[in-house]
Motif scaffolding. Sequence first.
Motif, PDB file in Angstrom:
ATOM      1  N   GLY A 178       8.321   6.574  43.662  1.00  0.00           N
ATOM      2  CA  GLY A 178       9.669   7.081  43.410  1.00  0.00           C
ATOM      3  C   GLY A 178       9.721   8.076  42.261  1.00  0.00           C
ATOM      4  N   ALA A 179       8.976   7.807  41.208  1.00  0.00           N
ATOM      5  CA  ALA A 179       8.988   8.683  40.036  1.00  0.00           C
ATOM      6  C   ALA A 179       8.397  10.050  40.341  1.00  0.00           C
ATOM      7  N   GLU A 180       7.588  10.147  41.401  1.00  0.00           N
ATOM      8  CA  GLU A 180       6.946  11.415  41.756  1.00  0.00           C
ATOM      9  C   GLU A 180       7.747  12.209  42.779  1.00  0.00           C
ATOM     10  N   GLN A 181       8.844  11.672  43.264  1.00  0.00           N
ATOM     11  CA  GLN A 181       9.639  12.337  44.300  1.00  0.00           C
ATOM     12  C   GLN A 181      10.762  13.160  43.654  1.00  0.00           C
ATOM     13  N   GLN A 182      10.370  14.181  42.947  1.00  0.00           N
ATOM     14  CA  GLN A 182      11.349  14.984  42.222  1.00  0.00           C
ATOM     15  C   GLN A 182      12.299  15.717  43.157  1.00  0.00           C
ATOM     16  N   LEU A 183      11.769  16.292  44.221  1.00  0.00           N
ATOM     17  CA  LEU A 183      12.604  17.032  45.158  1.00  0.00           C
ATOM     18  C   LEU A 183      13.548  16.087  45.904  1.00  0.00           C
ATOM     19  N   THR A 184      13.086  14.904  46.215  1.00  0.00           N
ATOM     20  CA  THR A 184      13.928  13.913  46.881  1.00  0.00           C
ATOM     21  C   THR A 184      15.074  13.480  45.977  1.00  0.00           C
ATOM     22  N   ARG A 185      14.764  13.232  44.703  1.00  0.00           N
ATOM     23  CA  ARG A 185      15.822  12.842  43.767  1.00  0.00           C
ATOM     24  C   ARG A 185      16.847  13.963  43.603  1.00  0.00           C
ATOM     25  N   LEU A 186      16.375  15.191  43.664  1.00  0.00           N
ATOM     26  CA  LEU A 186      17.255  16.340  43.454  1.00  0.00           C
ATOM     27  C   LEU A 186      18.152  16.588  44.652  1.00  0.00           C
ATOM     28  N   THR A 187      17.619  16.404  45.867  1.00  0.00           N
ATOM     29  CA  THR A 187      18.345  16.807  47.073  1.00  0.00           C
ATOM     30  C   THR A 187      18.590  15.673  48.060  1.00  0.00           C
ATOM     31  N   GLY A 188      17.799  14.620  48.023  1.00  0.00           N
ATOM     32  CA  GLY A 188      17.919  13.538  48.990  1.00  0.00           C
ATOM     33  C   GLY A 188      17.443  13.902  50.377  1.00  0.00           C
ATOM     34  N   ALA A 189      16.696  15.007  50.518  1.00  0.00           N
ATOM     35  CA  ALA A 189      16.377  15.515  51.863  1.00  0.00           C
ATOM     36  C   ALA A 189      14.899  15.783  52.084  1.00  0.00           C
ATOM     37  N   ALA A 190      14.031  15.223  51.255  1.00  0.00           N
ATOM     38  CA  ALA A 190      12.603  15.508  51.398  1.00  0.00           C
ATOM     39  C   ALA A 190      11.832  14.229  51.694  1.00  0.00           C
ATOM     40  N   HIS A 191      10.706  14.398  52.362  1.00  0.00           N
ATOM     41  CA  HIS A 191       9.745  13.326  52.562  1.00  0.00           C
ATOM     42  C   HIS A 191       8.615  13.497  51.564  1.00  0.00           C
ATOM     43  N   ALA A 192       7.948  12.405  51.248  1.00  0.00           N
ATOM     44  CA  ALA A 192       6.783  12.461  50.373  1.00  0.00           C
ATOM     45  C   ALA A 192       5.586  11.830  51.074  1.00  0.00           C
ATOM     46  N   ALA A 193       4.408  12.331  50.718  1.00  0.00           N
ATOM     47  CA  ALA A 193       3.151  11.731  51.158  1.00  0.00           C
ATOM     48  C   ALA A 193       2.231  11.697  49.956  1.00  0.00           C
ATOM     49  N   ALA A 194       1.394  10.671  49.891  1.00  0.00           N
ATOM     50  CA  ALA A 194       0.495  10.532  48.748  1.00  0.00           C
ATOM     51  C   ALA A 194      -0.848  10.012  49.212  1.00  0.00           C
ATOM     52  N   TRP A 195      -1.893  10.482  48.555  1.00  0.00           N
ATOM     53  CA  TRP A 195      -3.211   9.874  48.688  1.00  0.00           C
ATOM     54  C   TRP A 195      -3.406   9.039  47.445  1.00  0.00           C
ATOM     55  N   CYS A 196      -3.645   7.751  47.635  1.00  0.00           N
ATOM     56  CA  CYS A 196      -3.683   6.800  46.533  1.00  0.00           C
ATOM     57  C   CYS A 196      -5.078   6.213  46.394  1.00  0.00           C
ATOM     58  N   GLY A 197      -5.489   5.960  45.168  1.00  0.00           N
ATOM     59  CA  GLY A 197      -6.688   5.185  44.956  1.00  0.00           C
ATOM     60  C   GLY A 197      -6.469   3.779  45.466  1.00  0.00           C
ATOM     61  N   MET A 198      -7.529   3.064  45.747  1.00  0.00           N
ATOM     62  CA  MET A 198      -7.380   1.711  46.270  1.00  0.00           C
ATOM     63  C   MET A 198      -6.651   0.795  45.291  1.00  0.00           C
ATOM     64  N   ASP A 199      -6.623   1.182  44.010  1.00  0.00           N
ATOM     65  CA  ASP A 199      -5.880   0.401  43.023  1.00  0.00           C
ATOM     66  C   ASP A 199      -4.395   0.746  42.999  1.00  0.00           C
ATOM     67  N   GLY A 200      -3.976   1.694  43.853  1.00  0.00           N
ATOM     68  CA  GLY A 200      -2.583   2.090  43.926  1.00  0.00           C
ATOM     69  C   GLY A 200      -2.215   3.277  43.064  1.00  0.00           C
ATOM     70  N   SER A 201      -3.157   3.831  42.328  1.00  0.00           N
ATOM     71  CA  SER A 201      -2.873   5.013  41.526  1.00  0.00           C
ATOM     72  C   SER A 201      -2.596   6.200  42.444  1.00  0.00           C
ATOM     73  N   LEU A 202      -1.581   6.988  42.130  1.00  0.00           N
ATOM     74  CA  LEU A 202      -1.212   8.139  42.948  1.00  0.00           C
ATOM     75  C   LEU A 202      -2.056   9.330  42.519  1.00  0.00           C
ATOM     76  N   ARG A 203      -2.995   9.719  43.346  1.00  0.00           N
ATOM     77  CA  ARG A 203      -3.911  10.799  42.981  1.00  0.00           C
ATOM     78  C   ARG A 203      -3.388  12.164  43.405  1.00  0.00           C
ATOM     79  N   ILE A 204      -2.781  12.248  44.578  1.00  0.00           N
ATOM     80  CA  ILE A 204      -2.197  13.506  45.060  1.00  0.00           C
ATOM     81  C   ILE A 204      -0.874  13.174  45.732  1.00  0.00           C
ATOM     82  N   VAL A 205       0.193  13.845  45.323  1.00  0.00           N
ATOM     83  CA  VAL A 205       1.513  13.641  45.926  1.00  0.00           C
ATOM     84  C   VAL A 205       2.093  14.999  46.289  1.00  0.00           C
ATOM     85  N   ARG A 206       2.653  15.096  47.485  1.00  0.00           N
ATOM     86  CA  ARG A 206       3.317  16.328  47.909  1.00  0.00           C
ATOM     87  C   ARG A 206       4.627  15.948  48.607  1.00  0.00           C
TER      88      ARG A 206
END
Length: 271
Positions: A145-173
């Motif tokens: 949620g903290a990485e979804q800046q465009l979603t928070r701003l507009t409410g109209a975007a999807h997010a996808a993330a590649w996460c480490g197995m520990d749950g760390s967000l390595r790449i978010v778009r």
Amino acid sequence: MPTARSRDVLRMRGGVLAETADMVVDEVPVALVYNGLSHAVMMATPADLEDFALGFSLSEGIIDSAAACYGIEVEQGGQGIAVQLEIASSAFVGLKERRRVLAGRTGCGLCGVDSLEQVRRPERVLAPAIGFHAAGVRAALGAIGAEQQLTRLTGAAHAAAWCGMDGSLRIVREDVGRHNALDKVIGAMARAKCSPEDGFFLITSRVSFEMAQKAVMAGVPALVGMSAPTLAAVELAEKAGMTLLAFARGRDFVCYTHPQHLGLDVTASEA
């Protein structure tokens, strides 16, 4: 180029009308042009377009590795954006053949697909997810949620993330299109030379066949969706050896395929 713009709106809230400003997500036509040949025009959020172009090329099987893409240039035009890709001649021959069989048709439901046989790409069986754990899923869900800046701003975007197995967000778009958001992540992974088996995908959307197929094509062994899956996606994940979770919110999820590859730190009744 801005990814959201302010608009004057009339808002009704609690029975009270007020004139105010609202942020609206931007989407523009993006043409993907291979060796000078325009192949597809997608409506996309105008950010991370190099990642998008490379990820789309990989997930759609236009190229089989990032090394087959020699260069990417983004050109702003009056009607939209053209992303020029230079790809290997062997890949370009295959792309032209795909376009040739589509010539004269009025349209198709899946980009670049001419027949039912072409819907499912060559089957790939993934190695089991190593270290994929419920605790990592919960950590990623708590952080996205903290990485979804465009979603928070507009409410109209999807997010996808590649996460480490520990749950760390390595790449978010983020993108107005869920497929585009995942393609952007896949492209960013390829450019950074990430090892796809070292993590899992988290998407804020439903898990459709195309989303599952893109994950398999990327070589990622586990996919977590925050909304519902389709039966076609579940069946594809089952055959590919990919662990698929959906309805993932907070501490909750439903595991649809290969639960033996998911580590649990709670009892089965609590999972």
